[in-house]
Design an enzyme around this catalytic site. Structure first.
Site, PDB file in Angstrom:
ATOM      1  N   CYS A  82      46.598  40.189  41.644  1.00  0.00           N
ATOM      2  CA  CYS A  82      47.812  40.813  41.113  1.00  0.00           C
ATOM      3  C   CYS A  82      48.439  41.745  42.153  1.00  0.00           C
ATOM      4  O   CYS A  82      48.902  41.271  43.185  1.00  0.00           O
ATOM      5  CB  CYS A  82      47.526  41.519  39.791  1.00  0.00           C
ATOM      6  SG  CYS A  82      49.038  41.928  38.863  1.00  0.00           S
ATOM      7  N   HIS A 192      45.703  36.870  36.814  1.00  0.00           N
ATOM      8  CA  HIS A 192      44.447  37.593  36.582  1.00  0.00           C
ATOM      9  C   HIS A 192      43.331  36.604  36.248  1.00  0.00           C
ATOM     10  O   HIS A 192      43.211  36.169  35.097  1.00  0.00           O
ATOM     11  CB  HIS A 192      44.614  38.577  35.415  1.00  0.00           C
ATOM     12  CG  HIS A 192      45.462  39.756  35.738  1.00  0.00           C
ATOM     13  ND1 HIS A 192      44.943  40.924  36.250  1.00  0.00           N
ATOM     14  CD2 HIS A 192      46.800  39.945  35.640  1.00  0.00           C
ATOM     15  CE1 HIS A 192      45.918  41.788  36.440  1.00  0.00           C
ATOM     16  NE2 HIS A 192      47.060  41.215  36.078  1.00  0.00           N
ATOM     17  N   GLU A 194      40.268  37.193  35.852  1.00  0.00           N
ATOM     18  CA  GLU A 194      39.325  37.813  34.908  1.00  0.00           C
ATOM     19  C   GLU A 194      39.817  37.719  33.471  1.00  0.00           C
ATOM     20  O   GLU A 194      39.040  37.947  32.536  1.00  0.00           O
ATOM     21  CB  GLU A 194      39.077  39.277  35.295  1.00  0.00           C
ATOM     22  CG  GLU A 194      40.168  40.259  34.942  1.00  0.00           C
ATOM     23  CD  GLU A 194      41.359  40.270  35.891  1.00  0.00           C
ATOM     24  OE1 GLU A 194      42.253  41.120  35.724  1.00  0.00           O
ATOM     25  OE2 GLU A 194      41.387  39.420  36.825  1.00  0.00           O
TER      26      GLU A 194
END
EC number: 4.3.2.10
Length: 212
Positions: A82, A192, A194
């Protein structure tokens, strides 16, 4: 035991990132740290980030991690996430122009306002949610991930690198934009991983196993 440093400058989604890395690398030591020595000694480095470019650069300065990030980006497997992608460029359009780390020639631009989708519905800014990622090159970080898999995005700015050969993937939102870059030992993404379910975990697993 391999050590993976997650750079802490108080502007990243550190808990989610570190837990996701721990999940895919149970035999590694995952450190969330702003310590230059620990980052320098780590085998791999993850550089997350979120928020505004000016705040991000100030936090990098306040935590004295710029030199460590620069060194890691040059010599070891490095993953930017990001804002950890955006600040690798020269400058951002934010606030009339915000200087960044200048690791790659190029700029960071705000999405154009007033655009609509094919059904005439206004496209919202920030770009938030799941979007297809179109792989632009064959790269070990894409192993086991289908082209056009969806990843989770939250951002109002996007990168425009001068060197198009480093673009590893693109996404279509308002206009097509580069959402991943690759150069030697460095890979960085706008989305992202994650927060991107199985595809995101696979990308993190690929990073843990990547031998550039």
């Amino acid at each position: 035991m391999e050590t993976i440093a997650v750079v802490d400058y108080n502007l990243g989604n550190l808990h989610s990132v570190s837990k996701a890395v721990e999940h895919v690398a149970p035999d590694a030591r995952v450190l969330v740290t702003d310590d230059h020595a620990q980052i320098a000694q780590a085998d791999r480095v993850v550089f997350p980030g979120q928020g505004a470019a000016r705040d991000c650069m100030k936090a990098i300065s306040d935590h004295h991690v710029e030199a460590a990030v620069r060194e890691a980006a040059e010599v070891k497997p490095f993953l930017g996430i990001c804002m950890g992608l955006q600040v690798l460029m020269e400058y951002s359009d934010e606030n009339g122009g915000t200087p960044l780390l200048d690791l790659f020639p190029g700029q960071v631009r705000h999405f154009a306002r007033g655009r609509v989708d094919d059904n005439g519905v206004p496209l919202k800014i920030p770009h938030m949610g799941w979007s297809q990622v179109n792989q632009a090159i064959d790269h070990p970080m894409w192993q086991g991930i289908d082209d056009q898999s969806r990843f989770y995005f939250v951002h109002s700015y996007y990168i425009v690198p001068d060197d198009k050969s480093i673009v590893a993937a693109t996404t279509d939102y308002i206009d097509p934009f580069a959402c991943a870059i690759a150069s030697d030992n460095l890979f960085a993404v706008q989305f992202h991983p994650e927060k991107s379910a199985d595809a995101g975990l696979q990308l993190l697993k690929n990073f843990v196993n990547w031998k550039p």
